[in-house]
Design a protein around this motif. Structure first.
Motif, short mmCIF file in Angstrom:
data_model
loop_
_atom_site.label_atom_id
_atom_site.label_comp_id
_atom_site.label_asym_id
_atom_site.label_seq_id
_atom_site.Cartn_x
_atom_site.Cartn_y
_atom_site.Cartn_z
N VAL A 19 36.08 11.53 83.38
CA VAL A 19 37.42 11.67 84.14
C VAL A 19 37.98 12.74 83.49
N VAL A 20 38.44 13.60 84.43
CA VAL A 20 39.21 14.90 84.18
C VAL A 20 40.15 14.91 84.86
N LEU A 21 41.68 15.07 84.16
CA LEU A 21 42.95 15.37 84.88
C LEU A 21 43.11 16.87 84.83
N PRO A 124 41.47 13.03 79.79
CA PRO A 124 41.00 14.46 79.17
C PRO A 124 41.72 15.22 80.13
N VAL A 125 42.70 16.07 79.62
CA VAL A 125 43.41 17.10 80.37
C VAL A 125 42.37 18.62 80.34
N LEU A 126 42.21 18.92 81.62
CA LEU A 126 41.62 20.36 81.74
C LEU A 126 42.73 21.08 82.25
N ALA A 127 43.15 22.24 81.51
CA ALA A 127 44.10 23.16 81.78
C ALA A 127 43.78 24.40 82.66
N VAL A 128 44.18 24.31 83.85
CA VAL A 128 44.06 25.54 84.67
C VAL A 128 45.19 26.48 84.66
N ILE A 129 44.76 27.76 84.14
CA ILE A 129 45.80 28.86 83.76
C ILE A 129 45.51 29.99 84.77
N TRP A 154 42.19 16.04 75.34
CA TRP A 154 42.00 17.15 75.77
C TRP A 154 40.60 17.80 76.07
N ALA A 155 40.36 18.24 77.30
CA ALA A 155 38.96 18.63 77.60
C ALA A 155 38.62 19.85 77.54
N ALA A 239 30.74 15.43 78.24
CA ALA A 239 30.69 14.34 77.31
C ALA A 239 31.90 13.85 76.52
N ARG A 240 32.90 14.93 76.41
CA ARG A 240 34.09 14.73 75.77
C ARG A 240 35.20 13.93 76.65
N CYS A 241 34.83 13.80 77.93
CA CYS A 241 35.38 13.59 78.94
C CYS A 241 35.26 11.83 79.24
#
Length: 458
Positions: A19-21, A124-129, A154-155, A239-241
């Protein structure tokens, strides 16, 4: 790689699923584009993808739903409640190879925030900047988002609206070593490209259904992610997610307080702010739902009650003003003492006129006295709740108009923004018709929801 438990497994077993947030430091960074692109990329590869939207939003879910091919539900620790969030995540993970959750505003904005949701459920957070006007500062932003709150799952970080391959290299090099000497995971760059820009207007993104090239835009955005580590479920990044979702506790059965009743629901481009979960709630209460289109001037179908949800009546005032068959059938319904619940846009069309921001008025349906005035500034935004004798409905308000009416408020919601309570939106009543700018989340109080669609006093 995918769910540890198959779609046919027991609903009470734990489930493991990536899962990715998708979050960002602020609104307007490209969260929806990236979240929808990620869902589209994997769904067109034949994977089972389910998507969610954090917070009370009607527009972004249309894009996410188009991308993954499934209805998109909202997750909000206050409005929908933690138990419902847990149940929906577990149910989706048991049927999916990937879950995509789009955040709301900036990562730490709001109470509750996207970060609160991520921490509560280990997402896990995917930060889009948006890196279009920065270089080294990109690293500072990424570091701050990752470490501002200890223990945040954290992703990694994705640079959006990047100018060139050289610019992308500068951004990646700007990521500072994190605790333990390792950098925040770099999950790639998305170049600036008008081909997958999602257009906006006053309430947010334009509906996907209004753009003939909506899927082409999503495919172009998905193509932009195809070379990143996010494209492969077997990558180290994905895999970290992996997240383990525990089974929810068995909830109480929903009382069938609307058993045998039929509810007519307005649904078209002017009345499109409908949570899929709200339709589920009405059906769980026993109601039979029938749909009609005011824009097509369809008269009410045979029904016991009517729901006029929110949407964009201000964009369709000529058609709605001319929808005489629909208007007259609704007037006859009210004259017969049958209930109507109208919220936000569904209420706006009931007044005598709708005036645009320049003051030009168009006739509306005239079931309520007064006028609606559009304005360029936001009139109200935030979580609200409506307390009835049968219970307290949670929900929110978000509108750019105000109404001028001689009608007194028969009730008022309570604004709970920032933990401070204050008077919220008015509820108006004319006979069996009740209306407000308040958008209700029906599952938050099934008994109160049933009261909205019954003629008895609240």
């Amino acid at each position: 790689m995918g769910a540890e438990v198959s779609a046919g497994a027991t609903p009470h077993a734990p489930v493991l699923c990536p899962v990715v947030l998708v979050a960002a430091p602020a609104s307007g960074q490209g969260k929806t584009t990236v979240a929808a692109a990620l869902a589209r990329l994997h769904s067109r590869a034949g994977r089972r993808v389910r998507a969610f939207k954090c917070g009370p939003d009607f527009l972004d879910p249309h894009w996410l739903g188009l991308a993954c091919g499934h209805p998109v539900d909202n997750l909000d620790l206050w409005m929908t409640g933690e138990d419902e969030v847990r149940a929906r995540l577990h149910a989706a993970a048991s049927q999916a190879d990937l879950l995509v959750v789009e955040g709301v505003m900036g990562l730490f904005d709001g109470t509750p925030s996207a970060a609160d949701l991520a921490q509560r459920f280990g997402l896990p957070v995917l930060a889009v900047i948006d890196a279009s006007a920065m270089a080294g500062t990109f690293g500072a932003l990424a570091f701050g988002l990752q470490h501002y709150r200890p223990g945040l799952p954290w992703a990694g970080v994705l640079a959006n609206r990047v100018a060139s391959a050289g610019h992308a290299q500068m951004l990646q090099a700007a990521l500072p070593p994190a605790d333990g000497g390792t950098r925040s995971p770099w999950l790639g760059a998305v170049m600036r490209d008008a081909a997958f820009t999602l257009p906006e207007r006053h309430l947010g993104l334009t509906l996907a259904s209004e753009l003939p090239d909506a899927m082409a835009r999503l495919d172009a955005a998905a193509d932009a992610l195809a070379a990143t580590p996010l494209a492969r479920l077997d990558s180290e990044a994905m895999a970290r997610c992996q997240v383990r979702f525990e089974a929810p506790a068995t909830g109480a059965a929903v009382p069938r307080l609307l058993d045998g009743l039929s509810i007519a629901v307005a649904r078209d481009a002017a009345f499109c702010f409908i949570y899929p979960a709200n339709l589920d709630s009405l059906r769980a209460l026993g109601a039979r739902l029938v749909f009609f289109s005011p824009l097509a001037d369809e008269p009410l179908p045979d029904c016991d009650a009517v729901w006029l949800p929110g949407g964009y009546p201000e964009l369709h005032t000529p058609l709605l003003g001319a929808a005489g068959r629909c208007r007259d059938s609704l007037r006859a319904h009210v004259s017969a003492g049958k209930p109507v619940w109208a919220e936000c846009g569904g209420m706006m069309v009931l007044f005598e006129h709708i005036a645009d921001a320049e003051g030009r008025a168009q006739p509306a349906w005239g079931l309520l006295p007064g006028e609606v005035h559009m304005q360029t500034r936001l009139a109200a935004l935030g979580p609200q709740q409506l307390t009835l004798a049968a219970g307290t409905l949670r929900g929110h308000t978000f509108h750019y108009s105000r109404c001028d009416t001689p009608l007194p408020a028969v009730a008022r919601t309570t604004s709970v923004r920032g933990g401070v309570t204050r008077p919220g939106e008015a509820v108006y009543q004319q006979g069996s018709l009740r209306a407000s700018y308040f958008h209700a989340w029906f599952a938050s109080a099934p008994e109160a929801t049933a009261a909205l669609f019954r003629s008895a006093p609240w």
